[in-house]
Design a protein around this motif. Structure first.
Motif, short mmCIF file in Angstrom:
data_model
loop_
_atom_site.label_atom_id
_atom_site.label_comp_id
_atom_site.label_asym_id
_atom_site.label_seq_id
_atom_site.Cartn_x
_atom_site.Cartn_y
_atom_site.Cartn_z
N TRP A 1 6.89 7.25 -0.28
CA TRP A 1 5.63 7.86 0.38
C TRP A 1 5.48 7.09 1.53
O TRP A 1 5.20 7.51 2.58
N GLU B 1 2.14 12.69 6.81
CA GLU B 1 0.80 12.11 7.21
C GLU B 1 0.57 11.76 8.67
O GLU B 1 -0.31 11.28 9.04
N PRO C 1 -5.25 6.92 7.17
CA PRO C 1 -6.36 6.90 5.86
C PRO C 1 -5.63 6.83 4.50
O PRO C 1 -4.55 7.44 4.27
N ASP C 2 -6.14 5.99 3.62
CA ASP C 2 -5.78 5.91 2.28
C ASP C 2 -5.66 7.36 1.69
O ASP C 2 -6.83 7.90 1.85
N LEU C 3 -4.74 7.51 0.86
CA LEU C 3 -4.93 8.83 0.10
C LEU C 3 -6.12 9.21 -0.56
O LEU C 3 -6.51 10.15 -0.80
N LYS C 4 -7.18 8.14 -1.04
CA LYS C 4 -8.36 8.36 -1.57
C LYS C 4 -9.52 8.52 -0.61
O LYS C 4 -10.47 8.89 -1.22
N ILE D 1 -5.23 2.03 5.30
CA ILE D 1 -4.08 1.21 5.03
C ILE D 1 -3.49 0.93 6.36
O ILE D 1 -2.90 2.07 6.86
N HIS E 1 -3.83 -6.49 -1.75
CA HIS E 1 -4.05 -6.60 -3.25
C HIS E 1 -3.00 -7.33 -3.79
O HIS E 1 -1.98 -7.52 -3.31
N PRO F 1 -0.21 -5.88 -5.93
CA PRO F 1 -0.55 -4.51 -5.55
C PRO F 1 0.19 -3.54 -6.30
O PRO F 1 0.95 -3.89 -7.31
N SER F 2 0.20 -2.18 -5.93
CA SER F 2 0.81 -1.23 -6.86
C SER F 2 2.21 -0.86 -6.12
O SER F 2 2.98 -0.52 -6.83
N PHE F 3 2.41 -0.98 -4.64
CA PHE F 3 3.51 -0.58 -4.13
C PHE F 3 4.01 -1.88 -3.44
O PHE F 3 3.15 -2.73 -2.54
N HIS G 1 1.27 -4.14 2.56
CA HIS G 1 0.15 -3.14 3.09
C HIS G 1 -0.98 -3.92 3.09
O HIS G 1 -1.24 -4.56 2.16
N HIS H 1 -5.33 -3.34 3.14
CA HIS H 1 -6.66 -2.32 3.16
C HIS H 1 -7.60 -2.62 4.32
O HIS H 1 -7.99 -3.92 4.50
O1 G7M Z 1 -3.12 -1.73 -4.91
P1 G7M Z 1 -2.26 -1.43 -3.52
O2 G7M Z 1 -2.51 -2.48 -2.31
O3 G7M Z 1 -0.64 -1.22 -3.92
O4 G7M Z 1 -2.81 -0.05 -3.14
C1 G7M Z 1 -2.11 1.03 -2.59
C2 G7M Z 1 -2.94 2.16 -2.05
O5 G7M Z 1 -2.13 3.21 -1.37
C3 G7M Z 1 -3.71 2.77 -2.63
O6 G7M Z 1 -5.19 2.62 -2.25
C4 G7M Z 1 -3.41 4.16 -2.78
O7 G7M Z 1 -4.49 5.03 -2.81
C5 G7M Z 1 -2.72 4.44 -1.53
N1 G7M Z 1 -1.68 5.38 -1.61
C6 G7M Z 1 -1.09 5.76 -2.48
N2 G7M Z 1 -0.14 6.76 -2.07
C7 G7M Z 1 1.12 7.19 -3.02
C8 G7M Z 1 -0.33 7.16 -0.94
C9 G7M Z 1 0.10 8.09 -0.06
O8 G7M Z 1 0.73 8.68 -0.37
N3 G7M Z 1 -0.45 8.03 1.29
C10 G7M Z 1 -1.57 7.34 1.66
N4 G7M Z 1 -2.15 7.63 2.78
N5 G7M Z 1 -1.87 6.56 0.81
C11 G7M Z 1 -1.42 6.13 -0.43
#
Ligand code: G7M
Length: 335
Positions: free
Chosen positions: A151, A161, A182-185, A197, A246, A249-251, A255, A257
């Motif tokens: 992604w 996106e 914009p963040d996904l959420k 992000i 973070h 982080p998760s990814f 990146h 925020h």
């Molecule tokens: O915790 P970490 O810093 O890794 O946060 C990753 C952020 O990426 C989270 O706030 C997710 O909501 C955001 N995110 C994850 N995905 C899979 C996507 C995506 O596909 N598109 C966007 N715009 N944000 C994402």
């Protein structure tokens, strides 16, 4: 209703994400509540779509109030059913028109066990990650088990996106360039919970741990251009922004925020968030700060990384012991 004609063709055996055609929740079977936060008004559900392979995680968050909608909210179209009244006080079950009563839904499908662990409520622990522990525990784990970064690559390579992009550096800026989305959420509209992000074009910077003073031009560019773009597009000045990494982080593609100060977003607290200005400052003071520092972070018991630290004897699962709570210091910490 699902319109599968619009779904993208995938090789046999690979599950097509419902996100490529989903229009509503028909056929969704909820199997488990993973977690809930009554204050943030969120609930995270596990389930599946009838007839579709793979598990689905559904993250639901009741939307914040949009100031521009308030005049339409307080009209005859909003029904009030009295719960009770007492003297000058009255409480009602209030039913506004559906378009003013939204929920933001994020769907992850097909969801892996790692995704499920991420959204499942479990105790957290503090890990004091020394550089040696990073090399021996964290790094091998994240190389073997990290979330797929497709992604992220779709965003920086311009295949997803793109209608949501708030700022993109010229593609010639390979080392200092980034894209702001914009963040996904975030629904992309309500400034109260603004969340974007910034994703660098440069691949291979896994996280905060990899940063050295060589990355200062990139970080300074993100700081300056990110703030400028947000002020221009959303009218929110830099003094209203919380800008942070973070850790963990998760990814593991670096990146950053950008959130509104008014937004109590997940992961803004000590133990998870590192402010961009502090990171820049630390790197200006010492180029190898993040290779030398012990970085503490919170980790959930259900996270596979927790098991790795457990195997190394760094941490152990926490079990509330009711007898000790009763006869102990009254704080109920059960240890
Ligand atoms: O915790 P970490 O810093 O890794 O946060 C990753 C952020 O990426 C989270 O706030 C997710 O909501 C955001 N995110 C994850 N995905 C899979 C996507 C995506 O596909 N598109 C966007 N715009 N944000 C994402």
């Amino acid at each position: 209703m699902c319109d599968e004609n619009t779904s993208v063709a995938k090789p046999a055996g690979e599950i097509v994400s419902v996100n490529s055609y989903l229009k509503d929740f028909s056929g969704f079977e909820n199997t488990r509540i993973l977690s809930e936060n009554t204050q943030a008004k969120t609930i995270n559900l596990l389930g599946n779509f009838q007839g579709k392979s793979g598990q689905a995680i559904v993250l639901l968050q009741k939307s914040c109030f949009i100031h521009d909608h308030l005049p339409n909210l307080l009209t005859g179209k909003t029904i009030l059913n009295k719960q009770f009244d007492n003297d000058i006080y009255g409480t009602y079950d209030c039913q506004p028109p559906p378009e003013l009563n939204g929920i933001t839904a994020t769907i992850i499908h097909p969801a892996t066990e790692k995704h499920i662990a991420k959204y499942e409520a479990k105790p957290h622990h503090v890990i004091e990650e020394t550089p040696a522990l990073y090399q021996s525990v964290t790094l091998p784990h994240l190389k073997a088990e990290q979330f797929n970064l497709q992604w992220v690559y779709n965003i920086i390579e311009g295949t997803a996106e793109q209608d949501r992009v708030v700022y993109a550096s010229p593609s010639s800026e390979e080392k200092t360039g980034f894209i702001l989305v914009p963040d996904l959420k975030w629904d992309g509209k309500n400034l109260e919970n603004l969340h974007l992000i910034a994703i660098p074009y440069s691949k291979g910077i896994l996280s905060l741990r990899d940063l050295t003073s060589d990355h200062l031009p990139l970080l300074l560019n993100i700081d300056t251009q990110g703030k400028k773009a947000i002020e221009e597009k959303f009218g929110l000045p830099a003094s209203q922004l919380r800008i942070f990494f973070h850790y963990q982080p998760s990814f593991y593609h670096l990146h950053i925020h950008f959130t509104s100060l008014r937004h109590e977003a997940f992961g803004i607290h000590a133990g998870k968030a590192h402010l961009l200005t502090s990171v820049i400052n630390n790197l200006e003071l010492l180029s190898t700060y993040y290779q030398k520092a012990t970085l503490p972070f919170f980790l959930k018991e259900s996270d596979n990384l927790f098991s790795k630290f457990e195997e190394h004897g760094i941490v152990r699962k926490f079990e509330l012991n009711p007898t000790k709570v009763e006869s102990g210091d009254g704080k109920g910490n059960g240890e």
